[in-house]
Design an enzyme around this catalytic site. Structure first.
Site, PDB file in Angstrom:
ATOM      1  N   ASP A   1      13.602 -13.126 -12.911  1.00 21.02           N
ATOM      2  CA  ASP A   1      12.451 -13.648 -12.203  1.00 21.02           C
ATOM      3  C   ASP A   1      12.085 -12.657 -11.085  1.00 21.02           C
ATOM      4  O   ASP A   1      12.019 -11.455 -11.320  1.00 21.02           O
ATOM      5  CB  ASP A   1      12.770 -15.059 -11.679  1.00 21.02           C
ATOM      6  CG  ASP A   1      11.539 -15.832 -11.245  1.00 21.02           C
ATOM      7  OD1 ASP A   1      10.942 -16.522 -12.096  1.00 21.02           O
ATOM      8  OD2 ASP A   1      11.152 -15.738 -10.070  1.00 21.02           O
TER       9      ASP A   1
ATOM     10  N   TYR B   1       4.274 -14.765  -3.884  1.00 17.83           N
ATOM     11  CA  TYR B   1       3.274 -14.628  -4.944  1.00 17.83           C
ATOM     12  C   TYR B   1       1.967 -14.071  -4.376  1.00 17.83           C
ATOM     13  O   TYR B   1       1.331 -13.196  -4.974  1.00 17.83           O
ATOM     14  CB  TYR B   1       3.006 -15.987  -5.591  1.00 17.83           C
ATOM     15  CG  TYR B   1       4.094 -16.476  -6.495  1.00 17.83           C
ATOM     16  CD1 TYR B   1       3.982 -16.381  -7.880  1.00 17.83           C
ATOM     17  CD2 TYR B   1       5.252 -17.066  -5.971  1.00 17.83           C
ATOM     18  CE1 TYR B   1       4.978 -16.847  -8.721  1.00 17.83           C
ATOM     19  CE2 TYR B   1       6.251 -17.529  -6.798  1.00 17.83           C
ATOM     20  CZ  TYR B   1       6.119 -17.409  -8.174  1.00 17.83           C
ATOM     21  OH  TYR B   1       7.110 -17.866  -8.998  1.00 17.83           O
TER      22      TYR B   1
ATOM     23  N   HIS C   1      15.695 -19.394 -18.723  1.00 27.66           N
ATOM     24  CA  HIS C   1      15.314 -18.675 -17.522  1.00 27.66           C
ATOM     25  C   HIS C   1      16.414 -18.643 -16.464  1.00 27.66           C
ATOM     26  O   HIS C   1      16.397 -17.791 -15.581  1.00 27.66           O
ATOM     27  CB  HIS C   1      14.058 -19.333 -16.932  1.00 27.66           C
ATOM     28  CG  HIS C   1      13.388 -18.532 -15.878  1.00 27.66           C
ATOM     29  ND1 HIS C   1      12.681 -17.382 -16.145  1.00 27.66           N
ATOM     30  CD2 HIS C   1      13.300 -18.713 -14.527  1.00 27.66           C
ATOM     31  CE1 HIS C   1      12.178 -16.888 -15.026  1.00 27.66           C
ATOM     32  NE2 HIS C   1      12.541 -17.675 -14.020  1.00 27.66           N
TER      33      HIS C   1
END
Length: 407
Positions: free
Chosen positions: A187, A316, A370
């Site tokens: 990630d 982000y 994940h």
């Protein structure tokens, strides 16, 4: 720091211990008791988001069965510290192996994670003998929280994007006296780890369980497919189809965090159920194997107790507004391993990865998603061990000379 160096005042490393005031836990319980629940369409399932019944049960467990004090004690079993780097408080655990020749390894979590992601791999990696392994496979682990996340948050200024985080973590490793070290991440941890390998010669190898943006979102054209095997062509089309599905149905959280993280922060910081739903949905959707509820809730607690829903989301925003956003990946010559878990969000393509990475180990696992450290810890541990065992056993891949001593 090494034994012969004294830290400058702004480089001090302070011991840290979690001790959440009971008043904060009482406030959480009261908020959970006063939850105002939304309605739900009949038979909607997961199509519109997290189902009401699923979340109600998870909240019931959080309120009446989950034991934060027990989780707090488990976290405090890790030696933890804080230091200030580039104006931000950086929290980290530093787990030294009983093997003096162990290899230093920086492991970096992602969103919506925390160092809790490494709870099930820390023991085998630091003390392989205790788990039936080879002492030569031992690591000294450094497990930081990304600035803005959990105990490293909130950040207080703009600009904390992955390259700045990588520079901060390189400085952290310098302060700890690790002159040569490996890095591992998935990630956001993959983007940060790759950047460390790309820019820092002291990094001996990069192990990733995801590839950063830029490797799976290419629309396949004839020039891209020429020269590929039948399987590679099929995987390329499959990768593009999964990316399109992701962009259509599953990317909304990232779009919001990339554009309006402050607006989102009000709801998640005020409502523990909102914070839980925002994170737990991802653990449900992105994992192939169920993640232990207590570990999931401990991870959520680190966001809730620190009020870092907004500052973690800003990563982000900062990446999406960085001057390099949208540019092709810059090449990295660091020896790199990729562990591809099939239930992760994207289909990874070796032929694309090799265009700008020095891939020396690629493993397509047959299960896992994940969060491999929580879902399939044995597979992740084995993959990391194999990579660094081979890497350190064959000499340096950056000039043909034996690797410098690590530690």
């Amino acid at each position: 720091m090494t034994d012969t160096e004294s830290p400058r005042p702004d480089e001090r490393i302070e011991p840290f211990r979690l001790d959440v005031p009971q008043a904060e836990l009482d406030d959480l319980a009261e908020r959970l008791d006063r939850t105002r629940w939304p309605d739900e369409l009949p038979g909607a399932g997961w199509e519109y988001g997290m189902p009401l019944g699923y979340l109600r049960e998870l909240v019931r467990y959080w309120r009446h069965a989950y034991d934060w004090r027990a989780a707090e004690a488990r976290l405090n079993a890790w030696p933890q510290y804080t230091t200030r780097i580039d104006g931000a408080r950086v929290h980290f655990a530093h787990l030294r192996s009983p093997e003096p020749a162990a290899t230093p390894l920086l492991m970096v979590h992602g969103w919506p994670g925390s160092p809790v992601e490494f709870s099930r791999v820390a023991g085998p990696l630091t003390d392989p003998v205790r788990y039936g392994g080879d002492p030569a496979d031992a690591f000294h682990l450094v497990l930081p929280s990304i600035p803005g996340f959990g105990l490293s948050g909130p950040t207080r200024e703009r600009g904390w994007e992955p390259r700045r985080v990588a520079a901060a973590f390189a400085e952290l490793m310098r302060r700890l006296g690790h002159r040569r070290y490996g890095v591992q991440g998935g990630d956001w941890g993959a983007a940060i780890s790759r950047e460390l390998g790309r820019t820092r010669p002291e990094v001996i190898g990069v192990h990733l369980n995801l590839l950063p943006n830029g490797y799976m979102a290419r629309r396949p054209e004839e020039r891209d497919l020429s020269g590929l095997s039948r399987r590679e062509v099929a995987d390329t089309h499959r990768s593009w189809a999964r990316f399109q599905s992701w962009a259509r149905d599953r990317q909304g959280y990232a779009d919001i965090q990339s554009t309006r993280p402050q607006t989102l922060a009000y709801g998640l910081t005020d409502s523990p159920v909102g914070q839980l739903a925002w994170i737990a949905e991802k653990f449900q959707e992105w994992a192939e194997h169920p993640v232990d509820r207590d570990l999931l809730l401990t991870n959520v607690m680190l966001y809730w107790l620190t009020a870092t829903a907004g500052s973690s989301a800003r990563l982000y925003y900062e990446r999406a507004h960085a001057d390099y956003w949208g540019a092709p990946p810059e090449p990295s010559v660091a020896p790199t391993a990729v562990a591809h878990f099939p239930h992760d969000n994207f289909v990874l393509l070796p032929h694309l990865a090799r265009e700008t990475n020095r891939i020396v180990q690629w493993t397509d696992h047959d299960c896992g998603g994940h969060f491999p450290g929580l879902e399939v810890p044995d597979l992740l541990v084995d993959d990391v061990r194999r990579f660094f065992r081979t890497l350190l056993g064959r000499g340096s891949d950056r000039g043909g000379h034996p690797p410098a001593p690590v530690g």
